[in-house]
Design a protein around this motif. Structure first.
Motif, PDB file in Angstrom:
ATOM      1  N   VAL A  46      -6.056  -6.279   5.523  1.00  0.00           N
ATOM      2  CA  VAL A  46      -5.626  -6.751   6.831  1.00  0.00           C
ATOM      3  C   VAL A  46      -5.290  -5.511   7.646  1.00  0.00           C
ATOM      4  CG1 VAL A  46      -4.013  -8.156   8.137  1.00  0.00           C
ATOM      5  CG2 VAL A  46      -4.748  -8.885   5.861  1.00  0.00           C
ATOM      6  N   ILE A  47      -6.180  -5.143   8.525  1.00  0.00           N
ATOM      7  CA  ILE A  47      -6.098  -3.898   9.286  1.00  0.00           C
ATOM      8  C   ILE A  47      -5.987  -2.746   8.281  1.00  0.00           C
ATOM      9  CG2 ILE A  47      -5.011  -2.671  11.198  1.00  0.00           C
ATOM     10  CD1 ILE A  47      -3.902  -5.269  12.211  1.00  0.00           C
ATOM     11  N   SER A  48      -4.860  -2.059   8.252  1.00  0.00           N
ATOM     12  CA  SER A  48      -4.710  -0.918   7.361  1.00  0.00           C
ATOM     13  C   SER A  48      -3.899  -1.234   6.111  1.00  0.00           C
ATOM     14  CB  SER A  48      -4.066   0.245   8.106  1.00  0.00           C
ATOM     15  OG  SER A  48      -2.771  -0.088   8.559  1.00  0.00           O
ATOM     16  N   THR A  49      -3.552  -2.496   5.924  1.00  0.00           N
ATOM     17  CA  THR A  49      -2.738  -2.875   4.781  1.00  0.00           C
ATOM     18  C   THR A  49      -3.493  -3.830   3.862  1.00  0.00           C
ATOM     19  OG1 THR A  49      -1.705  -4.757   5.905  1.00  0.00           O
ATOM     20  CG2 THR A  49      -0.647  -2.615   6.150  1.00  0.00           C
ATOM     21  N   LEU A  50      -2.966  -3.991   2.672  1.00  0.00           N
ATOM     22  CA  LEU A  50      -3.545  -4.896   1.689  1.00  0.00           C
ATOM     23  C   LEU A  50      -2.649  -6.116   1.562  1.00  0.00           C
ATOM     24  CD1 LEU A  50      -5.795  -5.279  -0.462  1.00  0.00           C
ATOM     25  CD2 LEU A  50      -4.206  -4.274  -2.109  1.00  0.00           C
ATOM     26  N   ALA A  51      -3.202  -7.276   1.846  1.00  0.00           N
ATOM     27  CA  ALA A  51      -2.465  -8.519   1.704  1.00  0.00           C
ATOM     28  C   ALA A  51      -2.739  -9.130   0.337  1.00  0.00           C
ATOM     29  CB  ALA A  51      -2.856  -9.501   2.802  1.00  0.00           C
ATOM     30  N   GLU A  52      -1.711  -9.669  -0.275  1.00  0.00           N
ATOM     31  CA  GLU A  52      -1.828 -10.251  -1.607  1.00  0.00           C
ATOM     32  C   GLU A  52      -1.260 -11.658  -1.620  1.00  0.00           C
ATOM     33  OE1 GLU A  52      -1.406  -8.612  -6.115  1.00  0.00           O
ATOM     34  OE2 GLU A  52       0.261  -8.170  -4.754  1.00  0.00           O
ATOM     35  N   TYR A  53      -1.944 -12.551  -2.316  1.00  0.00           N
ATOM     36  CA  TYR A  53      -1.547 -13.943  -2.395  1.00  0.00           C
ATOM     37  C   TYR A  53      -1.537 -14.400  -3.844  1.00  0.00           C
ATOM     38  CZ  TYR A  53      -2.969 -13.481   2.468  1.00  0.00           C
ATOM     39  OH  TYR A  53      -3.119 -13.049   3.767  1.00  0.00           O
ATOM     40  N   TRP A  54      -0.630 -15.322  -4.146  1.00  0.00           N
ATOM     41  CA  TRP A  54      -0.484 -15.846  -5.495  1.00  0.00           C
ATOM     42  C   TRP A  54      -0.495 -17.363  -5.489  1.00  0.00           C
ATOM     43  CZ3 TRP A  54      -0.471 -12.900  -9.849  1.00  0.00           C
ATOM     44  CH2 TRP A  54      -0.211 -11.531  -9.700  1.00  0.00           C
TER      45      TRP A  54
ATOM     46  N   ALA B 275       0.197 -19.376 -22.110  1.00  0.00           N
ATOM     47  CA  ALA B 275       0.902 -18.694 -21.034  1.00  0.00           C
ATOM     48  C   ALA B 275       0.776 -19.515 -19.765  1.00  0.00           C
ATOM     49  CB  ALA B 275       0.322 -17.296 -20.808  1.00  0.00           C
ATOM     50  N   VAL B 276       1.519 -19.105 -18.758  1.00  0.00           N
ATOM     51  CA  VAL B 276       1.307 -19.615 -17.416  1.00  0.00           C
ATOM     52  C   VAL B 276       0.281 -18.707 -16.751  1.00  0.00           C
ATOM     53  CG1 VAL B 276       2.322 -20.128 -15.176  1.00  0.00           C
ATOM     54  CG2 VAL B 276       3.629 -20.557 -17.260  1.00  0.00           C
ATOM     55  N   TYR B 277      -0.766 -19.297 -16.244  1.00  0.00           N
ATOM     56  CA  TYR B 277      -1.839 -18.540 -15.626  1.00  0.00           C
ATOM     57  C   TYR B 277      -1.728 -18.619 -14.109  1.00  0.00           C
ATOM     58  CZ  TYR B 277      -4.192 -17.832 -20.082  1.00  0.00           C
ATOM     59  OH  TYR B 277      -4.507 -17.432 -21.361  1.00  0.00           O
ATOM     60  N   TYR B 278      -1.836 -17.459 -13.462  1.00  0.00           N
ATOM     61  CA  TYR B 278      -1.674 -17.355 -12.020  1.00  0.00           C
ATOM     62  C   TYR B 278      -2.938 -16.835 -11.363  1.00  0.00           C
ATOM     63  CZ  TYR B 278       3.337 -17.641 -13.075  1.00  0.00           C
ATOM     64  OH  TYR B 278       4.574 -18.032 -13.520  1.00  0.00           O
ATOM     65  N   CYS B 279      -3.292 -17.436 -10.264  1.00  0.00           N
ATOM     66  CA  CYS B 279      -4.397 -16.975  -9.439  1.00  0.00           C
ATOM     67  C   CYS B 279      -3.888 -15.929  -8.459  1.00  0.00           C
ATOM     68  CB  CYS B 279      -5.007 -18.157  -8.688  1.00  0.00           C
ATOM     69  SG  CYS B 279      -6.364 -17.739  -7.569  1.00  0.00           S
ATOM     70  N   ASN B 280      -4.679 -14.897  -8.232  1.00  0.00           N
ATOM     71  CA  ASN B 280      -4.310 -13.822  -7.333  1.00  0.00           C
ATOM     72  C   ASN B 280      -5.493 -13.462  -6.444  1.00  0.00           C
ATOM     73  OD1 ASN B 280      -4.509 -10.544  -7.107  1.00  0.00           O
ATOM     74  ND2 ASN B 280      -2.419 -11.267  -6.733  1.00  0.00           N
ATOM     75  N   ALA B 281      -5.200 -13.149  -5.198  1.00  0.00           N
ATOM     76  CA  ALA B 281      -6.244 -12.730  -4.274  1.00  0.00           C
ATOM     77  C   ALA B 281      -5.723 -11.636  -3.369  1.00  0.00           C
ATOM     78  CB  ALA B 281      -6.738 -13.917  -3.441  1.00  0.00           C
ATOM     79  N   ARG B 282      -6.575 -10.684  -3.066  1.00  0.00           N
ATOM     80  CA  ARG B 282      -6.215  -9.562  -2.212  1.00  0.00           C
ATOM     81  C   ARG B 282      -7.301  -9.323  -1.171  1.00  0.00           C
ATOM     82  NH1 ARG B 282      -5.413  -5.244  -6.770  1.00  0.00           N
ATOM     83  NH2 ARG B 282      -6.292  -6.908  -8.058  1.00  0.00           N
ATOM     84  N   ARG B 283      -6.862  -8.974   0.041  1.00  0.00           N
ATOM     85  CA  ARG B 283      -7.797  -8.645   1.095  1.00  0.00           C
ATOM     86  C   ARG B 283      -7.181  -7.638   2.050  1.00  0.00           C
ATOM     87  NH1 ARG B 283      -8.048 -14.139   4.870  1.00  0.00           N
ATOM     88  NH2 ARG B 283      -5.902 -14.014   5.682  1.00  0.00           N
TER      89      ARG B 283
END
Length: 119
Positions: A101-109, A91-99
């Motif tokens: 940010v104030i009252s919201t959740l930021a997500e990165y790929w 498969a294609v493997y993807y890195c993901n991160a979440r943190r």
């Protein structure tokens, strides 16, 4: 801006091992959750494993006992050690991160890295 740079993908024989790396552009200490997802041909993206800041880890049933997720805050890097690889792991493997940010959740790929398990 947070960038995730993946490496370590490639071709490996069944039963072999491979380690994926995900290097962040900055500190990963504040990421609440980091994880690996994968997407096989013709299938939807699925969670492989994730690690929470408190060191709690969770794995998909299909990879339990074979894969290990870890993070090195000093290196700002997330890892996925994959052992006893099977063709179904292709498969294609993807890195993901979440943190938070104030009252919201930021997500990165990350951009994704190809893992092919074949004889």
């Amino acid at each position: 801006q947070v960038q995730l740079v993946e490496s370590g993908g490639g071709l490996v024989q069944p039963g072999g091992s491979l380690t994926l790396s995900c290097a962040a552009s900055g500190s990963i200490a504040n990421f609440v959750v980091m994880g690996w997802y994968r997407q096989a041909p013709g299938k939807q993206r699925e969670l492989v494993a994730h690690i929470i800041s408190g060191a709690f880890t969770n794995y998909a049933d299909s990879v339990k006992g074979r894969f290990t997720i870890s993070r090195d805050n000093a290196k700002n890097t997330l890892y996925l050690q994959m052992n006893s690889l099977k063709p179904e792991d292709t498969a294609v493997y993807y890195c993901n991160a979440r943190r938070q940010v104030i009252s919201t959740l930021a997500e990165y790929w990350g951009q994704g890295t190809q893992v092919t398990v074949s004889s």
